[in-house]
Design an enzyme around this catalytic site. Structure first.
Site, PDB file in Angstrom:
ATOM      1  N   GLU B  47     -97.597 -66.237-120.452  1.00 23.80           N
ATOM      2  CA  GLU B  47     -97.129 -67.445-121.124  1.00 23.80           C
ATOM      3  C   GLU B  47     -96.146 -67.179-122.264  1.00 23.80           C
ATOM      4  O   GLU B  47     -95.478 -68.101-122.728  1.00 23.80           O
ATOM      5  CB  GLU B  47     -98.292 -68.327-121.593  1.00 23.80           C
ATOM      6  CG  GLU B  47     -99.277 -67.693-122.533  1.00 23.80           C
ATOM      7  CD  GLU B  47    -100.496 -67.147-121.804  1.00 23.80           C
ATOM      8  OE1 GLU B  47    -100.349 -66.681-120.661  1.00 23.80           O
ATOM      9  OE2 GLU B  47    -101.595 -67.159-122.403  1.00 23.80           O
ATOM     10  N   ASN B  48     -96.012 -65.926-122.702  1.00 24.31           N
ATOM     11  CA  ASN B  48     -94.956 -65.650-123.689  1.00 24.31           C
ATOM     12  C   ASN B  48     -93.564 -65.786-123.066  1.00 24.31           C
ATOM     13  O   ASN B  48     -92.584 -65.966-123.787  1.00 24.31           O
ATOM     14  CB  ASN B  48     -95.142 -64.273-124.348  1.00 24.31           C
ATOM     15  CG  ASN B  48     -95.410 -63.164-123.361  1.00 24.31           C
ATOM     16  OD1 ASN B  48     -96.006 -63.367-122.309  1.00 24.31           O
ATOM     17  ND2 ASN B  48     -94.952 -61.983-123.691  1.00 24.31           N
TER      18      ASN B  48
END
Lengths: 235, 212
Positions: B47-48
């Site tokens: 998700e980064n």
């Protein structure tokens, strides 16, 4: 117009002030503007409200500004790696506004895009939605989140041209483009500065319109939080 | 008795399908990556800001600019793509991710999830978990069935109602533990599968709600 400044301290000069709302790019210690954080510490401005997904670790990244007590409040999604943070927070010395990671990224993106608020399903029915407006769309409940427009954004990119067009590298991109878009003034630290025209227009990740000041830090420390490796296959 | 962590991860890997885009949480869910069938195309999302997480790097490949959401160093692979966190959560919130496998502190029989905070004790934060459970179509919890304590006793984790602050309301579809596979249904928690040598009575004893 010249956007290049000779040092991080010069890049912050005349911009940073006590009590400002400030966005700082990075995810963990990846893609953080190290030289700008150091210069911010040396500037001794205080009572800052800092928007950043994480709060660094003890003694590195934003952890440095916690040690000097320059931060009054953090707006973050995850602060688990910082003991000084936890101590200050539990002692009531530091305010904390937990914001889900996607909502935080969108608050910056929308803020930069001129959208003052948005509705999301994230956090409905949890502490995050308390006191906020709820509305139903197509049979589902959404919560209204206000966008963020920081006074200053401190951002890390890999490369800038002299006009401020930016390229990021791998997952060091993370929150940096959204933070850069949101800042009223955006100051970028890069590892390389090239001539205007040296970057292919199709290869620009973030246009220079969002970038006001640029400083070169060719060799940041880039500390790794969790060095995880596999064995090299035997030759 | 029951499944080891690797066996739990292998069981969870049975939920994968060819062409799936999947987000794996920190802890036991990360192990699921080791059990993706070789003939299956599965894209792991971090998700980064990355799709297509490659294996951990060798010592020479370590790159501080390339990490997963657990902040571990990783590599890219053929077909990987990189984007900002705002785009990453656009695909999560937008329902483009097929499956999210997460850890939990507590799950209720209605599928409520608590996994981000113990008031007054643990201050870490929700990270991307609230966005993932709100946006991803199918949410599977992969966790130890009970929270074992040092003195040999345990706290129940599957409860009529979560006592910890919630991550999401009615968001969990399936729970995979060291003891069983359970589905959240309108009638209650349904036993789908028991781990080897686990009896229905043992499972019920370690579960805070009546199983169906």
């Amino acid at each position: 117009m010249n956007k290049i400044y000779p040092s991080a301290a010069k890049a912050l000069e005349g911009i940073v002030k006590d009590g400002q709302l400030m966005a700082v790019g990075g995810f963990g210690l990846c893609g953080i503007p190290e030289a700008l954080i150091d210069a911010l510490r040396d500037s001794a401005v205080k009572n800052l409200v800092v928007i950043s997904n994480n709060a660094g670790v003890d003694g590195f990244g934003l952890g440095k500004l916690l040690e000097t007590r320059q931060i009054k409040r953090m707006i973050s999604s995850y602060v688990g790696e910082n003991k000084e943070f936890e101590r200050q927070y539990l002692a009531g010395e530091l305010e904390l506004e937990f914001t889900p990671q996607g909502t935080l990224a969108e608050k910056l993106r929308a803020g930069g895009a001129g959208i003052p608020a948005f509705f999301t399903k994230t956090g409905v029915g949890t502490l995050v939605a308390e006191g906020k407006e709820l509305r139903e769309f197509d049979g589902e409940t959404y919560v209204m989140e206000r966008s963020l427009v920081p006074d200053v954004a401190l951002v890390k990119a890999q490369r800038a041209d002299k006009s401020g067009n930016l390229q990021f590298r791998y997952t060091a991109r993370n929150f940096n483009p959204a933070a850069a878009m949101a800042g009223k003034i955006t100051i970028v630290e890069v590892e390389e500065i090239v001539e205007t025209g040296a970057m292919e227009p199709d290869q620009v990740h973030l246009p220079g319109i969002y970038v006001h000041r640029i400083v070169l830090n060719a060799n940041p420390e880039k500390r790794i939080e969790k060095r995880t490796m596999r064995e090299k296959a035997a030759a | 008795m029951g499944w080891t962590q690797d066996q739990m991860a292998a069981r969870a890997a049975n939920e994968l399908q060819d062409g799936f885009y999947v987000n794996l949480g920190i802890g036991i869910p990360t192990l699921v990556a080791n059990f993706v069938p070789a003939d299956m195309e599965v894209w792991l999302q971090s998700e980064n800001g990355m799709l297509g997480i490659g294996p951990f790097p060798t010592e020479d490949e370590v790159d501080a600019d390339l990490i997963n959401a657990g902040k571990q160093t990783v590599t890219t692979m053929a077909g990987s793509s990189i984007f900002g966190s705002h785009d990453s959560f656009a695909m999560i919130r937008g329902g483009k991710i097929n499956l999210s496998i997460l850890g939990a502190m507590q799950v209720s029989e209605k599928g409520d999830l608590a996994n981000w905070m113990i008031p007054g004790k643990m201050v870490k934060g929700m990270g991307g978990a609230m966005d993932l459970v709100a946006g991803v179509k199918r949410v599977i919890i992969l966790m130890e069935h009970v929270a074992k304590k040092k003195d040999g006793s345990f706290d129940l984790k599957i409860l009529p109602k979560c006592t910890l602050p919630l991550t999401g309301v009615g968001v969990v579809n399936r729970i995979i533990t060291d003891m069983a596979v359970l589905d959240v249904t309108p009638e209650g928690l349904k036993v789908v599968e028991l781990a080897p040598e686990v009896t229905r009575e043992q499972l019920q004893e370690r579960t805070g709600v009546t199983l169906i």
